[in-house]
Every structure is written in C-alpha cells, then in structure tokens.
Design a protein around this motif. Structure first.
Motif, PDB file in Angstrom:
ATOM      1  N   GLU A   1      -7.912  -4.284   7.953  1.00  0.00           N
ATOM      2  CA  GLU A   1      -8.203  -4.527   6.546  1.00  0.00           C
ATOM      3  C   GLU A   1      -7.483  -5.769   6.036  1.00  0.00           C
ATOM      4  O   GLU A   1      -8.049  -6.565   5.265  1.00  0.00           O
ATOM      5  CB  GLU A   1      -7.806  -3.288   5.724  1.00  0.00           C
ATOM      6  CG  GLU A   1      -7.950  -3.438   4.210  1.00  0.00           C
ATOM      7  CD  GLU A   1      -9.386  -3.516   3.709  1.00  0.00           C
ATOM      8  OE1 GLU A   1      -9.583  -3.463   2.473  1.00  0.00           O
ATOM      9  OE2 GLU A   1     -10.319  -3.650   4.532  1.00  0.00           O
TER      10      GLU A   1
ATOM     11  N   HIS B   1       0.899   4.245  -2.451  1.00  0.00           N
ATOM     12  CA  HIS B   1       0.318   5.464  -1.867  1.00  0.00           C
ATOM     13  C   HIS B   1       1.308   6.092  -0.893  1.00  0.00           C
ATOM     14  O   HIS B   1       1.078   6.113   0.332  1.00  0.00           O
ATOM     15  CB  HIS B   1      -0.993   5.136  -1.143  1.00  0.00           C
ATOM     16  CG  HIS B   1      -2.035   4.508  -2.004  1.00  0.00           C
ATOM     17  ND1 HIS B   1      -2.066   3.150  -2.243  1.00  0.00           N
ATOM     18  CD2 HIS B   1      -3.065   5.051  -2.713  1.00  0.00           C
ATOM     19  CE1 HIS B   1      -3.093   2.883  -3.038  1.00  0.00           C
ATOM     20  NE2 HIS B   1      -3.698   4.009  -3.345  1.00  0.00           N
TER      21      HIS B   1
ATOM     22  N   HIS C   1      -8.484   2.609   4.109  1.00  0.00           N
ATOM     23  CA  HIS C   1      -9.433   3.719   4.278  1.00  0.00           C
ATOM     24  C   HIS C   1     -10.865   3.287   3.969  1.00  0.00           C
ATOM     25  O   HIS C   1     -11.754   4.129   3.892  1.00  0.00           O
ATOM     26  CB  HIS C   1      -9.038   4.882   3.366  1.00  0.00           C
ATOM     27  CG  HIS C   1      -7.656   5.402   3.596  1.00  0.00           C
ATOM     28  ND1 HIS C   1      -7.268   6.013   4.771  1.00  0.00           N
ATOM     29  CD2 HIS C   1      -6.548   5.365   2.798  1.00  0.00           C
ATOM     30  CE1 HIS C   1      -5.988   6.350   4.685  1.00  0.00           C
ATOM     31  NE2 HIS C   1      -5.524   5.970   3.515  1.00  0.00           N
ATOM     32  N   ARG C   2     -11.076   1.992   3.813  1.00  0.00           N
ATOM     33  CA  ARG C   2     -12.387   1.474   3.426  1.00  0.00           C
ATOM     34  C   ARG C   2     -13.465   1.877   4.438  1.00  0.00           C
ATOM     35  O   ARG C   2     -13.269   1.813   5.656  1.00  0.00           O
ATOM     36  CB  ARG C   2     -12.320  -0.046   3.331  1.00  0.00           C
ATOM     37  CG  ARG C   2     -13.629  -0.717   2.902  1.00  0.00           C
ATOM     38  CD  ARG C   2     -13.457  -2.230   2.779  1.00  0.00           C
ATOM     39  NE  ARG C   2     -12.356  -2.550   1.868  1.00  0.00           N
ATOM     40  CZ  ARG C   2     -12.469  -2.541   0.553  1.00  0.00           C
ATOM     41  NH1 ARG C   2     -13.634  -2.236  -0.010  1.00  0.00           N
ATOM     42  NH2 ARG C   2     -11.428  -2.836  -0.206  1.00  0.00           N
TER      43      ARG C   2
ATOM     44  N   ARG D   1      -9.956  -5.919  -2.914  1.00  0.00           N
ATOM     45  CA  ARG D   1      -8.778  -5.053  -2.830  1.00  0.00           C
ATOM     46  C   ARG D   1      -8.506  -4.645  -1.394  1.00  0.00           C
ATOM     47  O   ARG D   1      -9.409  -4.505  -0.579  1.00  0.00           O
ATOM     48  CB  ARG D   1      -8.961  -3.791  -3.677  1.00  0.00           C
ATOM     49  CG  ARG D   1      -8.943  -4.024  -5.184  1.00  0.00           C
ATOM     50  CD  ARG D   1      -9.109  -2.709  -5.955  1.00  0.00           C
ATOM     51  NE  ARG D   1      -8.083  -1.738  -5.588  1.00  0.00           N
ATOM     52  CZ  ARG D   1      -8.319  -0.593  -4.956  1.00  0.00           C
ATOM     53  NH1 ARG D   1      -9.549  -0.272  -4.573  1.00  0.00           N
ATOM     54  NH2 ARG D   1      -7.342   0.228  -4.692  1.00  0.00           N
ATOM     55  N   TYR D   2      -7.220  -4.429  -1.104  1.00  0.00           N
ATOM     56  CA  TYR D   2      -6.798  -3.923   0.206  1.00  0.00           C
ATOM     57  C   TYR D   2      -6.915  -2.404   0.191  1.00  0.00           C
ATOM     58  O   TYR D   2      -6.370  -1.734  -0.692  1.00  0.00           O
ATOM     59  CB  TYR D   2      -5.352  -4.342   0.462  1.00  0.00           C
ATOM     60  CG  TYR D   2      -4.727  -3.756   1.715  1.00  0.00           C
ATOM     61  CD1 TYR D   2      -4.857  -4.410   2.940  1.00  0.00           C
ATOM     62  CD2 TYR D   2      -3.986  -2.584   1.662  1.00  0.00           C
ATOM     63  CE1 TYR D   2      -4.272  -3.884   4.092  1.00  0.00           C
ATOM     64  CE2 TYR D   2      -3.396  -2.053   2.802  1.00  0.00           C
ATOM     65  CZ  TYR D   2      -3.545  -2.706   4.012  1.00  0.00           C
ATOM     66  OH  TYR D   2      -2.955  -2.188   5.148  1.00  0.00           O
ATOM     67  N   ASN D   3      -7.619  -1.865   1.166  1.00  0.00           N
ATOM     68  CA  ASN D   3      -7.778  -0.414   1.278  1.00  0.00           C
ATOM     69  C   ASN D   3      -8.011  -0.057   2.745  1.00  0.00           C
ATOM     70  O   ASN D   3      -9.127  -0.220   3.248  1.00  0.00           O
ATOM     71  CB  ASN D   3      -8.955   0.065   0.427  1.00  0.00           C
ATOM     72  CG  ASN D   3      -9.179   1.566   0.551  1.00  0.00           C
ATOM     73  OD1 ASN D   3      -8.395   2.271   1.182  1.00  0.00           O
ATOM     74  ND2 ASN D   3     -10.261   2.054  -0.034  1.00  0.00           N
TER      75      ASN D   3
ATOM     76  N   TRP E   1       0.826  -1.209   0.000  1.00  0.00           N
ATOM     77  CA  TRP E   1       0.000   0.000   0.000  1.00  0.00           C
ATOM     78  C   TRP E   1       0.861   1.261   0.000  1.00  0.00           C
ATOM     79  O   TRP E   1       0.593   2.209  -0.758  1.00  0.00           O
ATOM     80  CB  TRP E   1      -0.933  -0.003   1.210  1.00  0.00           C
ATOM     81  CG  TRP E   1      -1.807   1.225   1.278  1.00  0.00           C
ATOM     82  CD1 TRP E   1      -1.606   2.343   2.027  1.00  0.00           C
ATOM     83  CD2 TRP E   1      -3.020   1.442   0.544  1.00  0.00           C
ATOM     84  NE1 TRP E   1      -2.607   3.248   1.819  1.00  0.00           N
ATOM     85  CE2 TRP E   1      -3.490   2.724   0.915  1.00  0.00           C
ATOM     86  CE3 TRP E   1      -3.748   0.684  -0.370  1.00  0.00           C
ATOM     87  CZ2 TRP E   1      -4.668   3.262   0.388  1.00  0.00           C
ATOM     88  CZ3 TRP E   1      -4.916   1.226  -0.905  1.00  0.00           C
ATOM     89  CH2 TRP E   1      -5.368   2.492  -0.534  1.00  0.00           C
TER      90      TRP E   1
END
Length: 406
Positions: free
Chosen positions: A258, A238, A315-316, A311-313, A234
């Motif tokens: 997550e 990012h 901020h989900r 997907r890995y996020n 990530w």
C-alpha cells in the motif's frame, strides 16, 4: 517536439506495453546509463534480460531472504542497536547497499562499515546522473566530471576485481577443476557466463554494475522509509492492528504494497516514440515525441482503488485483478526485473507462511520492528525540500527492544 501525458491506469498500461515507445527517462544520464538493461530496447533488451533472468529465480530469491538478508541485517544494524539510535535513511541505505552488492556480484572483501561507507559515497555520486536533465546548466559539466571519477574508482576498487574473480572461477569450471553448480548466483556471474551471447564491452560491464547498485539501493530505500513512516502513522491511528504484526504473517507485506502504491520510486515513466502511434485515449503521437506515463496518478485510479485512493489503508480491496501496489514496479518489457526480490509475491488464499516469498523490504520492516524501532521523540523527520515529490532526507529513530511490537 511535444510531450503527451497519460494518467489513467489502463492508459498507462497500454503505453508501457507499446514496443514503439522506448525508454527515455534517463536520456540525460547517457554517460552512465546508455547501455544498461533499463535503457535498452528491442532485441538488445530481450537478450540482456534473458541472460540476467537466469538469476532472478524464486529459489535464488528465497536463498537471499533466508541466508544473506539475516547476515546483512546483523552486520549493518548492530552498531545502531548498540548506540540505541540512528537515522532510518542512513540505516536503510547501508542495509540495501550491502544486500544489493551481494546480489549484483560486487565483492566486499572487508565487509566492514568503512567499506560500506565508500560504496555509499560512490552511490551518491552516481545518483547525480539520473537528475542531470533537471540540473542547472552551469552544474552539468562539473557533475559529469564527478560521475566519471566515481565510475573509474568503482571499476578499480570493486567491479574490476569482482569480474576478474568470476572469470577465474569460470576458467576453473571449463578446466574441469570446479563444478559449475558452485559458481556464485549473482548478476555479474550471469553476465560473465553470457558473454558468448552478449559480447559486452568493459564500459557496458561497468554501466550494468552501477545500474544494479543504483536501482537496488537508491530506489529501494525510498520504498523502505515510506513503508516505515506510513506504518507508524497507521498504527498510531489504528492501535487495534498492532496485534496483526504478530498474528498475520502477511500484514507487513500488505502494508509495504500500500505504501508503494502511494509512493512509487519513479512517479513518472517517460517513453519516446520511435515511429508514429496512437495512445489508448486516441492521442496521436509523432515520431520523436515523448510520452509521460503518470504512475502516481494511475495508482490513484478510483475505478480500481476505491473512493479514497489518496489515503493509506493496508486493508484496501483492489478491484479489477490489479496488483495492490499498482504500477509502481512498472509494466511490460521494462517491468522491474527485481520486483519479487524487493517486495516478494502477493499472498494467495492458500499461501503458507513458511515458504512464502516476502521480499527484502517487508522483511527489513519486520526486523526493524523486532528491534523495537520507534520515531525519535526529540528529532522529527525532515523531507527533502529540493525535489517536488515526498522523500525523506532524515528520519531519526531510536531502538527499544524491550518495547518491540513483535
């Protein structure tokens, strides 16, 4: 007998709450797990959980986070820092092993790398048991022999002496020579104190001691290695979030949540019906039939985890009041009793960083980042190709404290 599968989030929750579905994931491992907490059902399960629940308290967890964890990290990671490199899987096993046996109440008189190595050797033998059901027929009996030998060695070297010491401490309390408040806060002490209610046999004491070591170290390292890998990936994509490692005290914990959603330690929970029942979708299950509760698929339910649930996020946004880690820590009577110790509690708008409970996995990730952990550029990680789900068998890392992100 047939097997039924449940994959929706709500369907899995319904199945996990059913009192007429008993745990069956570890049936093939009965020689080592027949009488452990996760395998008990009904009144026996409630009684054991109530006794052990006296240790699974916020004040005890915070004590372990603030006192035991820093010491364990220092003892375990120091040799790797000195060498400048190591393997994340090995490091994680050693950290979680030392932390888990402290909480379980397994004494380590030497507190040495060699003693940890012996415990790791035994752990690897114990880990054969849950997979006996998937072993080749010719391998089953040789593996059972290895497991029995390891159980006897663990009892002689670690559990037996630890239990006798705690029984001696309780005798001192009962004789008025020691304050009860000075007894250890660990699972084995709780079991000794609860003997009037539980009446555990020697074999049951041994099984429960092994269970906590296996659950605390073997499954948690799975979560740790995935959490570090996903965070590396990530931040590569990012880099603007690198600042959050310092500026947002809850960011690392959200990253762990997550990762845990995507990679539950047990992708499928299995239950067997003790009488006829109906699942949430209307499926009729006969007595004796098995239900496969697909946690991995439930954690990707678009109704709650959005249109990109694979997907890995970190901020989900999770809908429907569901936990950000999905059902990875279970639900209902067999929800993980050590959840808050492992991953902490979910931050709320009024959470204060100073007294928040982060959990051991997020705190270990944070510590590794402070030590300047990086992927080894010359040695790529390797997945375990012997199983179908993604698990890291090797994850080489280097330590560059001068380049630490925190």
């Amino acid at each position: 007998m047939g097997e039924h599968s449940v994959q929706t989030y709500e369907g899995c929750v319904h199945a996990l709450k059913q009192p007429d579905l008993r745990q069956s994931l570890y049936d093939a491992a009965a020689m080592m797990m027949s009488d452990v907490l996760v395998n008990l059902h009904g009144a026996e399960h409630r009684a054991r959980r109530l006794v052990e629940g006296t240790i699974f308290r916020k004040d005890v967890f915070l004590h372990y986070e603030k006192n035991f964890l820093p010491r364990t990290l220092d003892e375990t990671i120091r040799p790797f820092l000195k060498a400048g490199h190591g393997d994340l899987v090995d490091i994680g096993y050693r950290v979680m092993m030392n932390l888990t046996v402290d909480f379980a109440g397994i004494d380590r008189p030497q507190r040495s790398p060699e003693e940890t190595g012996e415990l790791l050797r035994l752990l690897k033998e114990f880990s054969l048991a849950p997979a006996l059901g998937q072993s080749l027929e010719d391998d089953v009996e040789p593996k059972k022999a290895r497991i029995r030998e390891a159980m006897a060695q663990f009892d002689a070297q670690f559990l037996g002496p630890s239990r006798r010491r705690r029984e001696g401490l309780l005798a001192e309390v009962e004789a008025g020579r020691m304050d009860k408040r000075d007894l250890p806060d660990d699972v084995l002490m709780a079991l000794v104190l609860g003997q009037d209610k539980l009446r555990l046999t020697d074999a049951q004491f041994l099984q429960e001691g092994i269970f906590y070591m296996l659950a605390g170290a073997h499954t948690t390292i799975h979560s740790l290695s995935h959490a570090v890998h996903e965070l590396f990936e990530w931040l590569d994509a990012h880099p603007e979030d690198i600042a959050l490692l310092k500026d947002d005290p809850f960011f690392i914990q959200r990253c762990v949540f997550e990762s845990l959603r995507l990679h539950p330690s047990s992708p499928v929970a299995k239950r067997r019906a003790i009488c006829p029942l109906t699942l949430a979708e209307g499926t009729e299950v006969a007595a004796g039939e098995e239900v496969a509760v697909d946690l991995r698929q439930a954690n990707r339910d678009r109704a709650y985890f959005g249109e990109d649930p694979d997907r890995y996020n970190p901020h989900r946004s999770v809908g429907g009041g569901k936990t950000p880690y999905g059902l990875s820590m279970g639900y209902g009577m067999h929800a993980c009793i050590g959840r808050n110790l492992a991953i902490g509690v979910e931050p709320r708008p009024n959470s204060k960083a100073a007294d928040h409970q982060y959990g051991t996995v997020p705190l270990i990730v944070e510590a590794l980042l402070k030590f300047g952990v990086q992927r080894d550029p010359d040695k790529p990680p390797r997945k375990d190709e012997t199983i179908t789900r993604i698990t890291w068998s090797e994850y080489p890392v280097i330590f560059r404290p001068e380049e630490a992100l925190i």
